[in-house]
Write a protein that holds these residues in place. Structure first.
Motif, PDB file in Angstrom:
ATOM      1  N   LEU A 154       0.973  -1.254   0.203  1.00 35.34           N
ATOM      2  CA  LEU A 154      -0.236  -0.420   0.371  1.00 35.34           C
ATOM      3  C   LEU A 154       0.802   0.901   0.147  1.00 35.34           C
ATOM      4  O   LEU A 154       1.769   1.758   0.745  1.00 35.34           O
ATOM      5  N   ASP A 155       1.023   2.187  -0.547  1.00 34.27           N
ATOM      6  CA  ASP A 155       1.751   3.433  -1.566  1.00 34.27           C
ATOM      7  C   ASP A 155       0.566   4.470  -0.785  1.00 34.27           C
ATOM      8  O   ASP A 155      -0.135   5.010  -1.758  1.00 34.27           O
ATOM      9  N   GLU A 156       1.004   5.321   0.403  1.00 34.93           N
ATOM     10  CA  GLU A 156       0.062   5.906   0.217  1.00 34.93           C
ATOM     11  C   GLU A 156      -1.429   5.696  -0.014  1.00 34.93           C
ATOM     12  O   GLU A 156      -1.833   6.633  -0.079  1.00 34.93           O
ATOM     13  N   PRO A 157      -1.950   4.442   1.174  1.00 38.41           N
ATOM     14  CA  PRO A 157      -3.705   4.213   0.811  1.00 38.41           C
ATOM     15  C   PRO A 157      -4.248   4.746   1.544  1.00 38.41           C
ATOM     16  O   PRO A 157      -5.523   4.962   0.597  1.00 38.41           O
ATOM     17  N   THR A 158      -4.040   5.910   1.819  1.00 38.83           N
ATOM     18  CA  THR A 158      -5.140   7.521   2.616  1.00 38.83           C
ATOM     19  C   THR A 158      -4.989   8.712   2.073  1.00 38.83           C
ATOM     20  O   THR A 158      -5.913   9.128   2.648  1.00 38.83           O
ATOM     21  N   THR A 159      -4.362   8.693   1.704  1.00 39.14           N
ATOM     22  CA  THR A 159      -3.981  10.315   0.806  1.00 39.14           C
ATOM     23  C   THR A 159      -5.245  10.374   0.160  1.00 39.14           C
ATOM     24  O   THR A 159      -6.010  10.083   0.092  1.00 39.14           O
ATOM     25  N   GLY A 160      -6.098  12.201   1.038  1.00 38.95           N
ATOM     26  CA  GLY A 160      -7.012  12.120   0.796  1.00 38.95           C
ATOM     27  C   GLY A 160      -8.087  11.980   0.220  1.00 38.95           C
ATOM     28  O   GLY A 160      -9.587  12.156   0.555  1.00 38.95           O
ATOM     29  N   LEU A 161      -8.188  10.603   2.232  1.00 35.33           N
ATOM     30  CA  LEU A 161      -9.315  10.497   2.278  1.00 35.33           C
ATOM     31  C   LEU A 161      -9.713  11.483   3.959  1.00 35.33           C
ATOM     32  O   LEU A 161      -8.901  12.495   4.108  1.00 35.33           O
ATOM     33  N   ASP A 162     -10.998  12.078   3.888  1.00 37.47           N
ATOM     34  CA  ASP A 162     -11.256  12.428   4.784  1.00 37.47           C
ATOM     35  C   ASP A 162     -11.219  11.361   6.179  1.00 37.47           C
ATOM     36  O   ASP A 162     -10.964  10.589   5.538  1.00 37.47           O
ATOM     37  N   ARG A 166     -10.343   7.519   6.441  1.00 36.52           N
ATOM     38  CA  ARG A 166      -9.107   7.181   6.521  1.00 36.52           C
ATOM     39  C   ARG A 166      -9.091   6.277   8.402  1.00 36.52           C
ATOM     40  O   ARG A 166      -8.701   5.083   8.069  1.00 36.52           O
ATOM     41  N   HIS A 167     -10.338   6.151   9.117  1.00 33.58           N
ATOM     42  CA  HIS A 167     -10.530   5.555  10.020  1.00 33.58           C
ATOM     43  C   HIS A 167     -11.123   4.202   9.590  1.00 33.58           C
ATOM     44  O   HIS A 167     -10.542   2.788  10.479  1.00 33.58           O
ATOM     45  N   ASP A 168     -11.950   4.286   8.660  1.00 35.97           N
ATOM     46  CA  ASP A 168     -12.590   3.063   8.393  1.00 35.97           C
ATOM     47  C   ASP A 168     -10.890   1.690   7.304  1.00 35.97           C
ATOM     48  O   ASP A 168     -10.934   0.736   7.359  1.00 35.97           O
ATOM     49  N   THR A 169     -10.346   2.643   7.154  1.00 37.58           N
ATOM     50  CA  THR A 169      -9.375   1.973   6.284  1.00 37.58           C
ATOM     51  C   THR A 169      -8.964   1.389   7.053  1.00 37.58           C
ATOM     52  O   THR A 169      -7.920   0.102   6.824  1.00 37.58           O
ATOM     53  N   TRP A 170      -8.300   1.912   8.359  1.00 36.69           N
ATOM     54  CA  TRP A 170      -7.333   1.647   9.302  1.00 36.69           C
ATOM     55  C   TRP A 170      -7.792   0.106   9.548  1.00 36.69           C
ATOM     56  O   TRP A 170      -7.328  -0.874  10.103  1.00 36.69           O
ATOM     57  N   ASN A 171      -8.887   0.160  10.109  1.00 36.04           N
ATOM     58  CA  ASN A 171     -10.165  -0.883  10.540  1.00 36.04           C
ATOM     59  C   ASN A 171      -9.652  -1.833   9.551  1.00 36.04           C
ATOM     60  O   ASN A 171      -9.989  -3.182   9.679  1.00 36.04           O
ATOM     61  N   LEU A 172     -10.226  -1.496   8.722  1.00 37.63           N
ATOM     62  CA  LEU A 172      -9.830  -3.620   6.783  1.00 37.63           C
ATOM     63  C   LEU A 172      -8.581  -3.724   6.909  1.00 37.63           C
ATOM     64  O   LEU A 172      -8.201  -4.773   7.152  1.00 37.63           O
ATOM     65  N   ILE A 173      -7.994  -2.509   7.142  1.00 38.49           N
ATOM     66  CA  ILE A 173      -6.566  -3.047   7.227  1.00 38.49           C
ATOM     67  C   ILE A 173      -6.306  -3.773   8.467  1.00 38.49           C
ATOM     68  O   ILE A 173      -5.304  -4.949   7.933  1.00 38.49           O
TER      69      ILE A 173
END
Length: 309
Positions: A154-162, A166-173
């Motif tokens: 994952l290269d900068e996976p949450t750039t541009g996310l609100d 971002r927290h949803d993506t953290w939970n998924l990861i």
């Protein structure tokens, strides 16, 4: 734990410029490893070699026991890659893009499942050109997850996310990691590395400046304590600072600031002194160093070192 990502003496050069200057990286199965660094540190160049997109200029690289560039046909179906910026056919919808990619992916998960994982279900019929930057990043992630990868880059996976996305993506990861997926990510969000990483490395000018767990890296910086001196009291009235673990201090007006590598002991001694004196330490703030502080200190030290050469 077996090693699934390994690089030894990795170098990568572009027309005489050394972007990566002989680094060693090792990531165990099921581990989340974060690669940090300032812009131009060599993070993406390193990732491109580990992903098999390019061959190293020198050194050896193994992913899942194979050379990811020379044995790309064997490695690629087992990894997921989320680039810094994806290129999508802008006229396709989100669902059409996923179906197209699934057709090129061995053992792809159902499109609806990928949409649900990345919270794009309600945007399935929207054309790519109408997506926000954050939604495109979530589509990038959905594509990376289609093949149920054993290893996820994952290269900068949450750039541009609100913040919520971002927290949803953290939970998924985090959930993917709990399921056994090995994750290597780059990020500029130090809080992201602090929340997710088992271990990390900080790169600077193509080299790894430090590596270890978040706690290991942060422990290189002192904790801080600050408070208002009680009225009528002076710094000399405090217990001898060196004897309670204080390594540095300063005062501005009545505000005392202390540094220590033994936060519990120093704070306890100060509170015991205040109780014995019958005074209150107003505005008491005691906190461990943060990853951001450690990162900034390392970057500053390396920049100063280069300037002095």
């Amino acid at each position: 734990m077996d090693t699934v990502i390994e690089a030894a003496g990795l170098r990568r050069s572009y027309q005489g410029f050394d972007a990566v200057r002989g680094i060693d990286v090792s990531v165990a199965r099921g581990e989340l490893f974060a690669l940090l660094g300032t812009n131009g540190a060599g993070k993406t160049s390193t990732l491109e070699v580990l992903e098999g997109q390019a061959a190293p200029t020198a050194g050896t690289v193994r992913v899942l026991g194979r050379d990811p560039h020379a044995d790309r046909a064997a490695v690629r179906p087992r990894i997921g890659v989320m680039l810094q910026e994806g290129g999508f056919p802008t006229e396709l919808t989100v669902a059409e893009t996923l179906r197209m990619w699934a057709g090129c992916t061995s053992g792809a998960r159902p499109v609806d499942e990928a949409l649900a994982l990345t919270r794009l279900g309600e945007r399935r019929t929207v054309r790519v050109k109408q997506l926000s930057g954050g939604e495109r990043r979530r589509l990038d992630l959905a594509l990376a997850l289609l093949g149920r990868p054993e290893v996820l880059f994952l290269d900068e996976p949450t750039t541009g996310l609100d913040a919520q996305s971002r927290h949803d993506t953290w939970n998924l990861i985090g959930e993917l990691k709990r399921q056994g997926t090995t994750v290597l990510l780059t990020t500029h969000y130090l809080e992201e590395a602090e929340q997710l990483a088992d271990r990390l490395a900080i790169m600077h000018a193509g080299r790894i400046a430090t590596t270890g767990s978040v706690a290991d890296v942060v422990s290189q910086r002192p904790s801080r304590i600050s408070f208002e001196l009680p009225w009528g009291r002076f710094p000399g009235d405090l217990p001898p600072l060196a004897t309670i673990g204080v390594t540095a201090h300063d005062i501005s007006g009545q505000r005392m600031r202390l540094e220590t590598f033994d936060l519990q002991r120093t704070t306890t001694e100060l509170l015991c002194w205040a109780r014995e004196q019958g005074v209150e330490l107003y505005g008491l703030d005691a906190r461990s160093a943060s990853l951001e502080e450690a990162f900034m200190e390392i970057a500053k030290g390396l920049n100063d070192e280069e300037t002095s050469r």
